[in-house]
Design an enzyme around this catalytic site. Sequence first.
Site, short mmCIF file in Angstrom:
data_model
loop_
_atom_site.label_atom_id
_atom_site.label_comp_id
_atom_site.label_asym_id
_atom_site.label_seq_id
_atom_site.Cartn_x
_atom_site.Cartn_y
_atom_site.Cartn_z
N ASP A 88 0.83 -1.21 0.00
CA ASP A 88 0.00 0.00 0.00
C ASP A 88 0.87 1.26 0.00
O ASP A 88 1.97 1.27 0.53
CB ASP A 88 -0.91 -0.01 1.23
CG ASP A 88 -2.04 0.99 1.11
OD1 ASP A 88 -2.36 1.41 -0.02
OD2 ASP A 88 -2.61 1.36 2.16
N HIS B 230 2.10 3.20 -9.09
CA HIS B 230 1.87 1.76 -9.31
C HIS B 230 3.04 1.15 -10.09
O HIS B 230 3.46 0.03 -9.81
CB HIS B 230 0.55 1.54 -10.06
CG HIS B 230 -0.66 1.99 -9.27
ND1 HIS B 230 -0.84 1.67 -7.94
CD2 HIS B 230 -1.75 2.73 -9.62
CE1 HIS B 230 -1.97 2.20 -7.51
NE2 HIS B 230 -2.55 2.85 -8.51
N LEU C 31 10.08 -20.91 -4.86
CA LEU C 31 9.09 -20.04 -4.22
C LEU C 31 7.71 -20.13 -4.89
O LEU C 31 7.62 -20.08 -6.12
CB LEU C 31 9.59 -18.58 -4.32
CG LEU C 31 8.65 -17.50 -3.79
CD1 LEU C 31 8.64 -17.49 -2.26
CD2 LEU C 31 9.05 -16.12 -4.31
C1 IPE Z 1 -5.49 -2.70 -0.10
O1 IPE Z 1 -5.14 -1.36 -0.21
C2 IPE Z 1 -5.46 -3.36 -1.44
C3 IPE Z 1 -4.17 -3.48 -2.10
C4 IPE Z 1 -3.01 -3.09 -1.64
C5 IPE Z 1 -4.20 -4.12 -3.38
P1 IPE Z 1 -6.22 -0.19 -0.31
O2 IPE Z 1 -5.45 1.06 -0.45
O3 IPE Z 1 -7.21 -0.48 -1.37
O4 IPE Z 1 -6.93 -0.30 1.11
P2 IPE Z 1 -7.87 0.74 1.88
O5 IPE Z 1 -9.00 1.08 0.95
O6 IPE Z 1 -7.06 1.96 2.20
O7 IPE Z 1 -8.30 0.04 3.12
C1 IPE Z 2 -1.77 0.18 -3.31
O1 IPE Z 2 -1.46 1.54 -3.33
C2 IPE Z 2 -1.97 -0.37 -4.70
C3 IPE Z 2 -3.35 -0.78 -5.01
C4 IPE Z 2 -4.37 -0.72 -4.21
C5 IPE Z 2 -3.57 -1.30 -6.35
P1 IPE Z 2 -2.62 2.63 -3.33
O2 IPE Z 2 -3.01 2.92 -4.72
O3 IPE Z 2 -3.73 2.20 -2.42
O4 IPE Z 2 -1.86 3.87 -2.70
P2 IPE Z 2 -2.46 4.92 -1.66
O5 IPE Z 2 -2.93 4.15 -0.47
O6 IPE Z 2 -3.55 5.67 -2.35
O7 IPE Z 2 -1.28 5.78 -1.33
MG MG Z 3 -4.10 2.47 -0.46
#
Ligand code: IPE
Ligand code: IPE
Ligand code: MG
Length: 249
Positions: A22, A39, A133
């Site tokens: 995240d 990303h 793995l």
């Molecule tokens: C969880 O992250 C999903 C992934 C990392 C793929 P999110 O950024 O979507 O989670 P929330 O919405 O903040 O809980």
């Molecule tokens: C996690 O990073 C990746 C996915 C959920 C695909 P985010 O896109 O949630 O990044 P933040 O949380 O907005 O910084």
């Molecule tokens: Mg996020």
Amino acid sequence: MSADNPTRAKGNALKHVCIIMDGNGRWAKKRFMPRFAGHKAGLSALRKIVAACVEEKLEVLTVFAFSSENWRRPEKEVGLLMELFATALTREVKKLNENNVQLRVIGELSAFSDKIRGLIDDAVALTADNDGLVFNIAANYGGRWDMAQATRQIALKVQAGEMKADEIDETTIEAHLSMSGLAEPDLFIRTGGEQRISNFVLWQLAYCEFFFTDTLWPDFNKKIFLDAIDSFHARQRRFGRTGEQLKEE
Ligand code: IPE
Ligand code: IPE
Ligand code: MG
């Protein structure tokens, strides 16, 4: 303990790490870049962590790439994430295969395009016989979805007379989850500062050790990964017993 597995040479046995990657969006925002740049940078971080898992001779790495809820994001971001997934499946698989990695994708795959499903099938087939793995990508995955699909499979077996309702126990449920047959996650890492599960693996986290870091996923690296592993080894996993009982063993 096994000497040929560096991550198991000390402290607790470590077979399976699961990661919520995240913070990509915030990483990009800090740099005045579009979220998608985060990303892409996140994919580079993932490449390094997969390599670290291979070096550390871990059995399983599970990463949360796209949650059941991520469809709620703006259409453009979802579309770009799908493109990145397709590109990664095309470009990264050869290297994974060379490193004896077995790729699996868990989640409700019917929601993906024919193209992505085809790429998943090819990648999974190419690496199926590898015994290094196991790299699980959770895509359109949700812990609740997983429990619901397991329940459905079990109910169908009961309906067909293949098993009795009163035979259903924890082992039955585990056997129908999408990670059945793999060691349960021992260590759960979430980057990006949030301290929540966000509908990632649920059932198997019952006794998992948690490690949260403020580091945004694109900045995550082998050093922080090894710090997480060190933190894991320093813990006493009691599984309901007392610390004294464990010392007696
Ligand atoms: C969880 O992250 C999903 C992934 C990392 C793929 P999110 O950024 O979507 O989670 P929330 O919405 O903040 O809980
Ligand atoms: C996690 O990073 C990746 C996915 C959920 C695909 P985010 O896109 O949630 O990044 P933040 O949380 O907005 O910084
Ligand atoms: Mg996020």
